[in-house]
Design a protein around this motif. Structure first.
Motif, PDB file in Angstrom:
ATOM      1  N   VAL A   1     -11.269  -7.198  -5.938  1.00 28.43           N
ATOM      2  CA  VAL A   1      -9.897  -6.775  -6.237  1.00 28.43           C
ATOM      3  C   VAL A   1      -8.912  -7.752  -5.608  1.00 28.43           C
ATOM      4  CG1 VAL A   1      -8.155  -5.012  -5.799  1.00 28.43           C
ATOM      5  CG2 VAL A   1     -10.450  -4.343  -6.540  1.00 28.43           C
ATOM      6  N   ARG A   2      -9.185  -8.151  -4.374  1.00 29.76           N
ATOM      7  CA  ARG A   2      -8.299  -9.092  -3.684  1.00 29.76           C
ATOM      8  C   ARG A   2      -8.272 -10.431  -4.420  1.00 29.76           C
ATOM      9  NH1 ARG A   2     -10.229  -8.437   1.050  1.00 29.76           N
ATOM     10  NH2 ARG A   2     -11.751 -10.129   0.996  1.00 29.76           N
ATOM     11  N   ARG A   3      -9.453 -10.871  -4.832  1.00 31.66           N
ATOM     12  CA  ARG A   3      -9.545 -12.157  -5.550  1.00 31.66           C
ATOM     13  C   ARG A   3      -8.783 -12.097  -6.866  1.00 31.66           C
ATOM     14  NH1 ARG A   3     -14.544 -16.130  -6.401  1.00 31.66           N
ATOM     15  NH2 ARG A   3     -13.747 -17.323  -8.162  1.00 31.66           N
ATOM     16  N   ASN A   4      -8.975 -11.020  -7.620  1.00 32.63           N
ATOM     17  CA  ASN A   4      -8.298 -10.900  -8.915  1.00 32.63           C
ATOM     18  C   ASN A   4      -6.789 -10.793  -8.759  1.00 32.63           C
ATOM     19  OD1 ASN A   4     -10.784 -11.002 -10.193  1.00 32.63           O
ATOM     20  ND2 ASN A   4     -11.004  -8.767 -10.260  1.00 32.63           N
ATOM     21  N   THR A   5      -6.358 -10.121  -7.711  1.00 31.50           N
ATOM     22  CA  THR A   5      -4.917  -9.998  -7.465  1.00 31.50           C
ATOM     23  C   THR A   5      -4.297 -11.358  -7.153  1.00 31.50           C
ATOM     24  OG1 THR A   5      -5.216  -7.752  -6.603  1.00 31.50           O
ATOM     25  CG2 THR A   5      -3.152  -8.878  -6.060  1.00 31.50           C
ATOM     26  N   ILE A   6      -4.959 -12.092  -6.257  1.00 29.92           N
ATOM     27  CA  ILE A   6      -4.454 -13.424  -5.890  1.00 29.92           C
ATOM     28  C   ILE A   6      -4.444 -14.347  -7.114  1.00 29.92           C
ATOM     29  CG2 ILE A   6      -4.931 -15.484  -4.519  1.00 29.92           C
ATOM     30  CD1 ILE A   6      -6.088 -13.630  -2.362  1.00 29.92           C
ATOM     31  N   GLY A   7      -5.543 -14.306  -7.890  1.00 28.19           N
ATOM     32  CA  GLY A   7      -5.624 -15.151  -9.081  1.00 28.19           C
ATOM     33  C   GLY A   7      -4.551 -14.817 -10.097  1.00 28.19           C
ATOM     34  N   SER A   8      -4.272 -13.523 -10.268  1.00 27.94           N
ATOM     35  CA  SER A   8      -3.253 -13.106 -11.226  1.00 27.94           C
ATOM     36  C   SER A   8      -1.873 -13.591 -10.804  1.00 27.94           C
ATOM     37  CB  SER A   8      -3.253 -11.575 -11.359  1.00 27.94           C
ATOM     38  OG  SER A   8      -4.495 -11.115 -11.840  1.00 27.94           O
ATOM     39  N   VAL A   9      -1.579 -13.468  -9.514  1.00 29.54           N
ATOM     40  CA  VAL A   9      -0.266 -13.904  -9.010  1.00 29.54           C
ATOM     41  C   VAL A   9      -0.095 -15.410  -9.209  1.00 29.54           C
ATOM     42  CG1 VAL A   9       1.141 -14.190  -6.931  1.00 29.54           C
ATOM     43  CG2 VAL A   9      -0.048 -12.032  -7.349  1.00 29.54           C
ATOM     44  N   ILE A  10      -1.118 -16.192  -8.857  1.00 32.09           N
ATOM     45  CA  ILE A  10      -1.030 -17.649  -9.000  1.00 32.09           C
ATOM     46  C   ILE A  10      -0.892 -18.040 -10.466  1.00 32.09           C
ATOM     47  CG2 ILE A  10      -2.246 -19.828  -8.650  1.00 32.09           C
ATOM     48  CD1 ILE A  10      -3.564 -18.601  -6.195  1.00 32.09           C
ATOM     49  N   SER A  11      -1.655 -17.377 -11.340  1.00 36.46           N
ATOM     50  CA  SER A  11      -1.600 -17.696 -12.770  1.00 36.46           C
ATOM     51  C   SER A  11      -0.233 -17.388 -13.361  1.00 36.46           C
ATOM     52  CB  SER A  11      -2.679 -16.922 -13.528  1.00 36.46           C
ATOM     53  OG  SER A  11      -3.968 -17.285 -13.088  1.00 36.46           O
ATOM     54  N   VAL A  12       0.308 -16.209 -13.013  1.00 38.15           N
ATOM     55  CA  VAL A  12       1.630 -15.823 -13.523  1.00 38.15           C
ATOM     56  C   VAL A  12       2.699 -16.793 -13.017  1.00 38.15           C
ATOM     57  CG1 VAL A  12       3.436 -14.063 -13.419  1.00 38.15           C
ATOM     58  CG2 VAL A  12       1.055 -13.393 -13.824  1.00 38.15           C
ATOM     59  N   LEU A  13       2.598 -17.165 -11.732  1.00 37.76           N
ATOM     60  CA  LEU A  13       3.558 -18.116 -11.165  1.00 37.76           C
ATOM     61  C   LEU A  13       3.462 -19.467 -11.877  1.00 37.76           C
ATOM     62  CD1 LEU A  13       5.652 -18.880  -9.030  1.00 37.76           C
ATOM     63  CD2 LEU A  13       3.773 -19.416  -7.462  1.00 37.76           C
TER      64      LEU A  13
ATOM     65  N   ALA B   1       1.250 -26.415 -14.190  1.00 36.98           N
ATOM     66  CA  ALA B   1      -0.088 -26.630 -14.752  1.00 36.98           C
ATOM     67  C   ALA B   1      -1.141 -26.603 -13.652  1.00 36.98           C
ATOM     68  CB  ALA B   1      -0.123 -27.965 -15.493  1.00 36.98           C
ATOM     69  N   PHE B   2      -0.828 -27.227 -12.523  1.00 34.07           N
ATOM     70  CA  PHE B   2      -1.778 -27.225 -11.404  1.00 34.07           C
ATOM     71  C   PHE B   2      -2.035 -25.800 -10.919  1.00 34.07           C
ATOM     72  CE2 PHE B   2      -2.533 -27.345  -6.782  1.00 34.07           C
ATOM     73  CZ  PHE B   2      -3.720 -28.078  -6.768  1.00 34.07           C
ATOM     74  N   LEU B   3      -0.958 -25.015 -10.768  1.00 34.56           N
ATOM     75  CA  LEU B   3      -1.124 -23.627 -10.323  1.00 34.56           C
ATOM     76  C   LEU B   3      -1.891 -22.805 -11.358  1.00 34.56           C
ATOM     77  CD1 LEU B   3       2.381 -22.904  -8.730  1.00 34.56           C
ATOM     78  CD2 LEU B   3       0.206 -23.317  -7.559  1.00 34.56           C
ATOM     79  N   MET B   4      -1.654 -23.073 -12.643  1.00 29.93           N
ATOM     80  CA  MET B   4      -2.394 -22.363 -13.687  1.00 29.93           C
ATOM     81  C   MET B   4      -3.890 -22.618 -13.572  1.00 29.93           C
ATOM     82  SD  MET B   4      -0.255 -22.578 -17.256  1.00 29.93           S
ATOM     83  CE  MET B   4      -1.636 -21.821 -18.103  1.00 29.93           C
ATOM     84  N   LEU B   5      -4.270 -23.878 -13.317  1.00 33.18           N
ATOM     85  CA  LEU B   5      -5.687 -24.200 -13.186  1.00 33.18           C
ATOM     86  C   LEU B   5      -6.302 -23.524 -11.961  1.00 33.18           C
ATOM     87  CD1 LEU B   5      -5.783 -27.992 -14.153  1.00 33.18           C
ATOM     88  CD2 LEU B   5      -6.762 -26.072 -15.419  1.00 33.18           C
ATOM     89  N   ILE B   6      -5.552 -23.527 -10.853  1.00 29.98           N
ATOM     90  CA  ILE B   6      -6.055 -22.842  -9.651  1.00 29.98           C
ATOM     91  C   ILE B   6      -6.219 -21.349  -9.927  1.00 29.98           C
ATOM     92  CG2 ILE B   6      -5.542 -22.245  -7.254  1.00 29.98           C
ATOM     93  CD1 ILE B   6      -6.307 -25.159  -7.678  1.00 29.98           C
ATOM     94  N   GLY B   7      -5.213 -20.755 -10.567  1.00 33.76           N
ATOM     95  CA  GLY B   7      -5.301 -19.331 -10.908  1.00 33.76           C
ATOM     96  C   GLY B   7      -6.461 -19.049 -11.836  1.00 33.76           C
ATOM     97  N   LEU B   8      -6.705 -19.952 -12.789  1.00 34.83           N
ATOM     98  CA  LEU B   8      -7.826 -19.791 -13.713  1.00 34.83           C
ATOM     99  C   LEU B   8      -9.149 -19.778 -12.949  1.00 34.83           C
ATOM    100  CD1 LEU B   8      -9.130 -19.892 -16.593  1.00 34.83           C
ATOM    101  CD2 LEU B   8      -9.101 -22.375 -16.345  1.00 34.83           C
ATOM    102  N   ILE B   9      -9.289 -20.721 -12.014  1.00 31.22           N
ATOM    103  CA  ILE B   9     -10.529 -20.802 -11.249  1.00 31.22           C
ATOM    104  C   ILE B   9     -10.771 -19.498 -10.480  1.00 31.22           C
ATOM    105  CG2 ILE B   9     -11.636 -21.983  -9.306  1.00 31.22           C
ATOM    106  CD1 ILE B   9     -10.108 -24.525 -10.257  1.00 31.22           C
TER     107      ILE B   9
END
Length: 848
Positions: free
Chosen positions: A410-422, A445-453
């Motif tokens: 849950v923590r991982r998905n939350t962090i990933g969602s925030v980074i992807s949206v940003l 674009a860089f943040l999107m890739l990090i969020g995707l990962i």
């Protein structure tokens, strides 16, 4: 603990070999790039320094005919100034120099050399009758209007000998000269793969400047006179506004700094791709150490049970990473040096002659390569090592692995969602900012890739689940098992897919942008260009001479001719770029969409203004501009038409070319548009070529030729990028191999049970292969989707500046990318599938 770590490295050589390969490839790219650019930079700098041997002071002119501040300016350094410098105290000799474009054709009429480095210069003999810059191996220097000398490589390529007739092309119609000599030189143009033609000084002055003027002076000092003393004596003789005098040592240093700067740009580009390869390698290393930890759960637990502390276990794993990183970095450094040698040989084979010199392996390159390789390996191993320290001894001895808790997911998905949206938000913000938003898009674009990962484990379930019915229907039980296995450990699947996703995001973005721009240019050449032919210098080597226009206008079969002359004038304190054309013909040669007024007014001395410029400058038909031209004269220009922007073909202001020629003797004719009486045909093309004297330095292009040329340029750039990103894809293959090997290890008992209940070897192999293909396609689909989105975003920022810009999705290339991803998966599965099929059933069932 360190000895234990070393034993573990040796005990798992096969698994660690993939990590070593990944780090080796990345480090080899880094060290190879640094070694190659350092070597090239030193060779070019040494060559540049040789060119200034014996030169105490160099004087360079930036003059041109005209007026500045009410004072008439000269086109260069006059003979009078040269004579004044010659009699100064301490001056041994003075040589006046000129240079410009000159090309020589081979026996088939093709231009010898790379075009942009084909030079002509004057032969300036000293008191001894020799020019110190050139050493003749046959014949002697040119003396007279009909004589030239050639560098040795050009003479050999063209099979020319002293006394032969040589056709020499400049920016005017080709002329024939007698070869008086062949020489060797350290000139950079020759060493860059070009050619050098030496003319008598009077001929060179007529070709490149004006009689009695030079572009440079090379001054040698007498013994006992310093360069600084000469410089102080020379400066008062010069026009300080249009000339620059400096010592030969200072000029050599300046050249060296310029070369270093250029090499830095090349190095930065190559290092960016090396960084991508290393970034992708992080995922492979992470998976490798995760797998090794899983294999040694009992062993690590026993260490804990006999007294090893959590920190010691973590340091043990990190020590393994340190050893692997150090070994891989050392191998990568050696491979990088070999790569630099190979790159140098490749450039030589392609005709780009690199000056001789020893290979430069700087200490900074060694340190950088070793530090990067070790650091990347340690960073990738941190998380697996940290998780190792969290394994409870009792649970580990019972072979109970620590699954990811729901809280951590849950923590991982939350962090990933925030980074992807940003990241997505920043990309959209950059789109709204237009041209100035590209940096913002890059950050997004860089943040999107990090969020995707980070989000990939969450995304793997729905995406792979959507493909599961098709896999079951087509492949049966193997397809069902492959889909289930691909999502059994979503974290590992995500890490494996991430490497392919990153690579294909970059490839797709550049492909979509490249194809889109190519189509835009294609439409432009089809819709905007009406001329049958365009005449220009080959390879963008410079401007055409005014005589070319006159020659074509008088040639048989030519219907209409218009030069496109680049010029400028100033108005309201700003420089305005202008295109000089033939008013009587331009409307029939280019499809200029007139929004108001008429192009016929160009013949009356009025100007046409592009729509965007007219809006920005508040201009309309009938408006006037107080213009000042290069020669200092002023004139009132009246707007006679407003036309739709044609930025890639014409400047914002169009005027009669005669107006520009009246104010400047040095016309820069970019190209000449031609209509023939017979239209596009081989006969018409031959008539133009013959009129130009079969000049190898000039290109006669049809509309299709122009489309092919631009398409070829874009495809070349894309192919280079594909090649550079190929290393990341190779590392991705290794990552898939690692993931499947880990999957097989964890499911050894399960595989034995499947074999026992009837799953034969061929279907078991298919299961492993399909699992690899599913993981690869999962990463590819996500990478392509993000790549298309980023291409749309970046393209939007310059769509207003490109006529008829429309996003084009190259479905053929996207299909190839997907096919390659599937092939990558299938190839990566070969060894794990074979290993799985050879497992002994009873042994596998007994495995804990």
């Amino acid at each position: 603990m360190f000895r234990t770590a070393l034993r573990n490295v040796l005990a798992h050589k096969a698994r660690l070999l993939m990590t070593v390969l990944a780090v080796t490839l990345g480090v080899a790219f880094v060290s190879g790039t640094l070694t190659f650019t350092d070597t090239l930079s030193k060779s070019l700098s040494s060559q540049s320094a040789k060119n200034y041997d014996g030169i105490a002071v160099s004087v360079t002119s930036y003059g041109r005919n005209g007026e500045e501040n009410g004072k008439k300016t000269e086109p260069g350094i006059s003979q009078k100034t040269l004579d004044q410098v010659k009699v100064l105290k301490g001056v041994e000799s003075v040589s006046g120099r000129l240079s410009g474009f000159a090309g020589v054709g081979d026996e088939n009429g093709r231009l010898i050399g790379s075009g942009w480095s084909n030079k002509g210069a004057n032969y300036a003999p000293g008191k001894d009758g020799k020019d110190p810059r050139y050493t003749f191996t046959a014949g002697k220097g040119p003396a007279g209007a009909d004589r030239i000398a050639l560098d040795k490589a050009t003479a050999a390529t063209g099979k020319y000998e002293v006394g032969d007739k040589v056709r020499v092309a400049t920016n005017s119609p080709v002329k024939e000269y007698t070869l008086s000599g062949v020489f060797t030189t350290e000139d950079g143009a020759v060493n860059a793969g070009g050619s050098l033609v030496l003319f008598d000084t009077a001929v060179a002055q007529k070709l490149y400047l004006e009689p009695g003027f030079y572009q440079e002076l090379s001054v040698a000092a007498r013994a006992g006179t310093s360069a600084e003393q000469l410089l102080d004596g020379i400066k008062p003789l010069l026009d300080s506004e249009n000339t620059k005098a400096q010592t030969g040592a200072a000029l050599a240093k300046e050249q060296a700094e310029s070369i270093a700067k250029e090499m830095s740009t090349v190095s930065s580009m190559l290092l960016a791709f090396a960084g991508i390869a290393l970034f992708v390698g992080v995922f492979l290393i992470y998976n490798t150490f995760t797998m090794l930890v899983a294999q040694r759960t009992k062993e690590l637990a026993l260490l804990r049970a006999v007294g090893a502390k959590r920190g010691q276990v973590i340091r043990s794993v990190m020590s393994e990473a340190l050893v692997v990183g150090a070994v891989a970095s050392a191998i990568g450094l050696a491979c990088g040096v070999g790569l630099a040698v190979a790159m140098r040989s490749l450039m030589d084979s392609l005709g780009a002659k690199i000056p001789s010199g020893s290979l430069v392996v700087a200490s900074s390159t060694v340190v950088t390569a070793l530090v990067i390789g070790v650091l990347v390996t340690l960073v990738a191993a941190v998380f697996p090592a940290w998780r190792t320290g969290r394994i409870p001894p009792v649970a580990a001895m019972g072979s109970a692995h620590l699954p990811a808790t729901s809280k951590s997911l849950v923590r991982r998905n939350t962090i990933g969602s925030v980074i992807s949206v940003l990241g997505t938000g920043l990309v959209l913000l950059g789109v709204s900012m237009g041209f100035d938003g590209r940096t913002v898009i890059g950050i997004g674009a860089f943040l999107m890739l990090i969020g995707l990962i980070v989000l990939l484990p969450l995304l793997s379930h729905p995406v792979i689940a959507a493909a599961r019915p098709a896999l079951e229907k087509v492949f049966g039980v193997p397809g069902k098992l492959a889909a289930q296995n691909a999502v059994r450990n979503p974290r590992r699947t995500a890490v494996t897919a991430a490497s392919l996703a990153i690579g294909l995001t970059l490839v797709t973005t550049m492909s979509v942008l490249g194809i889109t721009m190519g189509k835009a240019v294609d439409r432009m050449s089809t819709d905007k260009l009406k001329a049958d032919y365009k005449v220009s210098m080959s390879n963008g080597m410079g401007e055409l001479d005014a005589s070319v226009v006159e020659t074509l206008a008088k040639a048989r079969g030519i219907k209409e001719v218009s030069p496109h002359t680049d010029g400028s004038f100033s108005a309201d304190g700003t420089i305005r770029l202008a295109s000089g054309v033939n008013p009587a013909a331009i409307g029939n040669l280019l499809n200029i969409e007139v929004l108001s007024g008429s192009l016929d007014r160009l013949a009356k001395g009025e100007v046409a203004v592009a729509e965007k410029t007219a809006k920005n400058e508040n201009l309309a038909v009938g408006s006037t501009l107080q213009a000042q031209f290069d020669d200092g004269r002023k004139s009132t220009l009246k707007v006679g038409a407003v036309y739709k922007d044609m930025e890639s073909l014409l400047s914002p202001y169009i005027m009669d070319g005669k107006i520009l020629s009246e104010h400047s003797e040095d016309q820069y004719i970019r190209e000449v548009y031609v209509n023939t009486t017979g239209g596009e045909s081989k006969a018409s093309e031959k008539a133009i070529i013959d009129a130009l004297g079969n000049n190898p330095a000039m290109t006669v292009a049809t509309r299709q030729d122009m489309r092919d040329e631009m398409g070829g340029t874009i495809n070349l750039a894309l192919n280079i990028m594909y090649g550079l990103l190929g290393m990341a894809l190779i590392i991705s293959v290794l990552g898939v191999v690692n993931t499947l090997a880990m999957s097989v290890f964890e499911r050894t008992q399960e595989i034995g049970m499947l074999r026992a209940i009837g799953l034969d070897r061929s279907r078991l192999k298919n299961t492993i292969r399909l699992e690899a293909v599913v993981i690869s396609l999962f990463g590819a689909v996500l990478g392509i989707a993000i790549g298309v989105f980023l291409a749309w975003a970046i393209g939007t920022t310059f769509s207003k500046d490109v006529p008829d810009y429309q996003l084009v999705l190259p479905y053929d290339r996207i299909s190839i990318f997907l096919l390659l991803a599937a092939v990558v998966g299938a190839l990566a599965a070969m060894w794990p599938a074979r290993t799985t099929a050879r497992l002994n059933v009873l042994t596998a069932i007994k495995t804990e």
